[in-house]
Design an enzyme around this catalytic site. Structure first.
Site, PDB file in Angstrom:
ATOM      1  N   LYS A 191       1.020  -1.277  -0.301  1.00  0.00           N
ATOM      2  CA  LYS A 191       0.157  -0.189   0.002  1.00  0.00           C
ATOM      3  C   LYS A 191       0.721   1.342   0.048  1.00  0.00           C
ATOM      4  O   LYS A 191       2.189   1.155  -0.270  1.00  0.00           O
ATOM      5  CB  LYS A 191      -1.137   0.037   1.338  1.00  0.00           C
ATOM      6  CG  LYS A 191      -1.868  -1.304   1.245  1.00  0.00           C
ATOM      7  CD  LYS A 191      -2.904  -1.379   0.297  1.00  0.00           C
ATOM      8  CE  LYS A 191      -3.575  -2.713   0.299  1.00  0.00           C
ATOM      9  NZ  LYS A 191      -4.355  -2.963   1.265  1.00  0.00           N
TER      10      LYS A 191
HETATM   11  C1  LIG Z   1      -5.285  -4.277   1.710  1.00  0.00           C
HETATM   12  C2  LIG Z   1      -6.789  -4.159   1.687  1.00  0.00           C
HETATM   13  C3  LIG Z   1      -7.447  -4.355   3.007  1.00  0.00           C
HETATM   14  C4  LIG Z   1      -6.865  -5.225   3.968  1.00  0.00           C
HETATM   15  O1  LIG Z   1      -5.843  -4.672   4.667  1.00  0.00           O
HETATM   16  P1  LIG Z   1      -4.836  -5.646   5.467  1.00  0.00           P
HETATM   17  O2  LIG Z   1      -4.019  -4.206   6.140  1.00  0.00           O
HETATM   18  O3  LIG Z   1      -4.064  -6.608   4.809  1.00  0.00           O
HETATM   19  O4  LIG Z   1      -5.689  -6.071   6.524  1.00  0.00           O
HETATM   20  C5  LIG Z   1      -8.856  -3.963   2.985  1.00  0.00           C
HETATM   21  N1  LIG Z   1      -9.339  -3.588   2.084  1.00  0.00           N
HETATM   22  C6  LIG Z   1      -8.738  -3.325   0.761  1.00  0.00           C
HETATM   23  C7  LIG Z   1      -9.667  -2.605  -0.190  1.00  0.00           C
HETATM   24  C8  LIG Z   1      -7.393  -3.535   0.551  1.00  0.00           C
HETATM   25  O5  LIG Z   1      -6.716  -3.162  -0.385  1.00  0.00           O
END
Ligand SMILES: *Cc1c(COP(=O)(O)O)cnc(C)c1O
Length: 388
Positions: A191
């Protein structure tokens, strides 16, 4: 041949120094850095409260829980998301359903939402208690449009802003919660900023924030005003409800703080690379991601759609041939309800035709902070090779 991932973290000497200092400090968890990280994140995103947790899935889980989602409640979201968005509602024994996407922005379509709400009301069906827009690829959904429907149909709104750290929508930071009850963010390494694993919830609602802090730590409080009887002594705390251990550590908070210092540089680099792609891909048989006026996307994902009128090659073959050229393209996302687990809940293909058409055409190209122009040229050359 160089292998180019679709995403990866950027860790520099300042990040390493921050984590080392945290390791040498008195606290590895439950120390001062988590609060500092929360304060700084809140300041940057123009919101009074931020609650950091161990990942965004946990953030969604307790945000839904604190807003009263549970058995007998209904949550609607976009099918074009990671499974966590809807799984979090299922953890709480709520029911989920999906609203189709806008074929240009790949976000939940406010028109489709309005049509589904209206049809449900007319049929005397159950209206949602909560709607969760997902800011796909870092571009905000139409939050004003959504807020108008929330007022008319009486549902709560949690933004899944996992892709959108640092994004701006119609002049407001995403996560400022001008049109929602809460927003959640992810700090997974793919991210915008990372803490290894990590997540966070922003809100304007002080009571909700306090509740989220309790749910993050077993449902426990040390606030005498909330207790059912006078304190037994300095050791005393009370568990008021069933919560979890969803804490972020001091090491992670140190990394998060250090990454936040680099956020504006990250944003500039992502924006420049996305624009360079726009330019380099112009003459290829691809449809580019539509950006709405007034949106500053965080540019988490650079997704193209293959123009099926001009490219007949099978999707699987396109991906294989790009991988053979070192370009590790990915796909975000197969509609969630097509997952076998969701099929076992009764979901069937055909529910969201735009999301399914998107799935047949979408490719996520590599885009990350430390990507070089040469990497990007390799991606574009491979696409030209494979598609033309
Ligand atoms: C990455 C992601 C999540 C979950 O994130 P984590 O930190 O890995 O639990 C939830 N929603 C979206 C849209 C994501 O891209």
């Amino acid at each position: 041949m160089k292998k180019i991932p679709y995403s990866r973290q950027s860790i520099d000497a300042s990040d390493l120094a921050a984590v080392e200092a945290a390791l040498k400090s008195d606290f590895l968890t439950q120390g001062p850095l988590i609060e500092e990280f929360e304060r700084e994140f809140a300041r940057i995103h123009g919101v009074p409260h931020a609650v950091a947790v161990c990942n965004a899935t946990a953030a969604l889980h307790i945000a839904y829980q604190a807003l009263g989602i549970g058995a007998g409640k209904l949550v609607w979201t976009s099918p074009n998301t990671f499974v966590a968005t809807s799984n979090a509602a299922l953890y709480l024994d709520a029911t989920v359903d999906f609203v189709d996407i806008d074929p240009r922005t790949y976000n939940l379509s406010v028109d489709a939402l309005k049509a589904k709400l209206t049809a449900t009301r007319q049929a005397g069906g159950r209206l949602p208690d909560l709607v969760v827009p997902v800011h796909f690829g870092g571009q905000s959904c139409d939050m004003q449009g959504l807020a108008r429907l929330a007022a008319e149909f009486g549902f709560r709104v949690v933004e899944d802003a996992s892709h959108a750290v640092g994004a701006v929508t119609q002049g407001e930071p995403v996560g400022s919660c001008a049109h929602s009850d809460a927003a959640i963010f992810s700090f997974h390494p793919v991210k915008i900023i990372t803490t290894g694993e990590g997540g966070l919830i922003t809100t304007r609602n002080a009571e909700l924030a306090a509740h989220l802090r309790r749910l993050r730590a077993h449902g426990i409080t040390r606030d005498a005003a909330l207790m059912t009887e006078p304190s037994h002594g300095t050791w005393y705390y009370q568990q008021l409800e069933l919560g979890w251990n969803f804490r972020l550590t001091e090491l992670q908070s140190a990394l998060g703080l250090s990454q936040l210092k680099r956020l504006s540089a990250f944003r500039e680099r992502r924006e420049a690379k996305a624009r360079r792609y726009d330019e380099l891909l112009k003459d290829l048989p691809l449809k580019l991601h539509g950006l709405r006026a007034g949106e500053n996307s965080a540019r988490h994902l650079y997704v193209v759609r293959v123009d099926r009128a001009r490219v007949k090659k099978d999707k699987r073959k396109i991906f294989e041939e790009l991988h053979q050229r070192g370009v590790l393209v990915n796909l975000h996302y197969m509609p969630v309800y097509l997952q076998p687990y969701y099929a076992s809940l009764g979901f069937k293909p055909g529910l969201c035709p735009e999301a399914e058409a998107y799935y047949a055409e979408a490719i996520t190209l590599p885009l990350f902070v430390d990507m070089t122009d040469a990497d990007q040229d390799q991606v574009v050359a491979a696409l030209r090779d494979v598609l033309v």
